[in-house]
Design an enzyme around this catalytic site. Structure first.
Site: not given
Length: 264
Positions: A45, A114, A181
């Site tokens: 995305d 996520e 991340e």
């Protein structure tokens, strides 16, 4: 060419062989990456920022992801394709399944979502219905408004323990990959060693099983802020295919990411 599968990455982890992955959004780059041996591709995305010009990933829709996944699949017919489920596309397990089916039909092998323990039931539902799941922890860009910007996550004992707990919960629920991340190297090492499934890092040091970069960061074509963890491989090579080969080689050898790309 033999298809790359989740089992291929599991074998890499077992044999302690680092692997490189990258984002792609169209046929031409997907084909170039596949031709140069980058066979694990994320239709992220991140396209909201790199392709559409938004200032976050939040405006991206499932239809956007499906469109780009179809194009990428044509370019990398034997690749392992991950596709993001975008913001508010998996608020409930049922919604997640419906939207995952859309991107799987478009050509994805796996969906990425996520979040932590709150996603356990969603991950279970998807995996029970033959939808492979990649988790994503640490800096999760869809939560940018909660974080107050793009900041390193997991610093301090409480925060790091919570992320480790989230990672273990996602694995137990059936997730088969995990993206970490922007977390400290020390935490990335703890999580990578604690999990059986492969862990792919971005801004997590060179201690994870694999690495991923947004292609625009890898080639220095991103406008504005350049993330600390990014490296412009095109600047060093002057040739895009050579840049891809160098990125792949540096990840596999552990040269990239270096200390200058890492957080503590």
């Amino acid at each position: 060419m033999k298809p790359t599968t989740i089992a291929s990455l599991q074998k890499c982890k077992q044999e302690k062989k680092r692997f490189a992955t990258i984002t792609a959004y169209d046929y031409s780059f997907a084909k170039l990456f596949a031709d140069e041996g980058l066979n694990v591709i994320l239709v992220g995305d991140s396209l909201g920022m790199t392709v559409q010009g938004h200032d976050s990933t939040l405006p991206v829709t499932v239809a956007d992801i499906a469109y780009h996944t179809t194009a990428v699949r044509r370019g990398a017919p034997n690749g392992l394709l991950l596709a993001d489920l975008p913001f508010m596309a998996y608020a409930t397990p049922e919604q997640a399944f419906e939207n995952a089916a859309t991107v799987m039909r478009a050509g994805a092998n796996m969906v990425k979502i996520e979040g932590g323990e709150w996603l356990v039931e969603t991950v279970k539902m998807l995996t029970e219905r033959a939808v492979p799941v990649c988790g994503h922890l640490g800096l999760t860009p869809q939560s940018v408004n909660i974080f107050g910007g793009y900041k390193v996550q997991g610093r301090g004992d409480e925060a790091s323990d919570r992320l480790l707990s989230d990672a273990l919960a996602l694995e137990a629920a059936g997730a088969q990959l995990l993206v970490l991340e922007c977390v400290p190297v020390e935490l990335a090492k703890r999580i990578t060693e604690a999990l059986v499934i492969p862990v792919i890092g971005i801004g997590a040091g060179n201690v994870t099983d694999g690495q991923i970069l947004v292609m625009h960061d890898a080639f220095g074509i991103t406008g504005g802020h350049i993330p600390k963890f990014a490296k412009n491989f095109l600047a060093e090579t002057g040739d895009i295919r050579a840049a891809v080969r160098q990125y792949k080689a540096e990840v596999e050898s552990g040269v990239y990411p270096g200390e200058e790309h890492s957080f503590h």
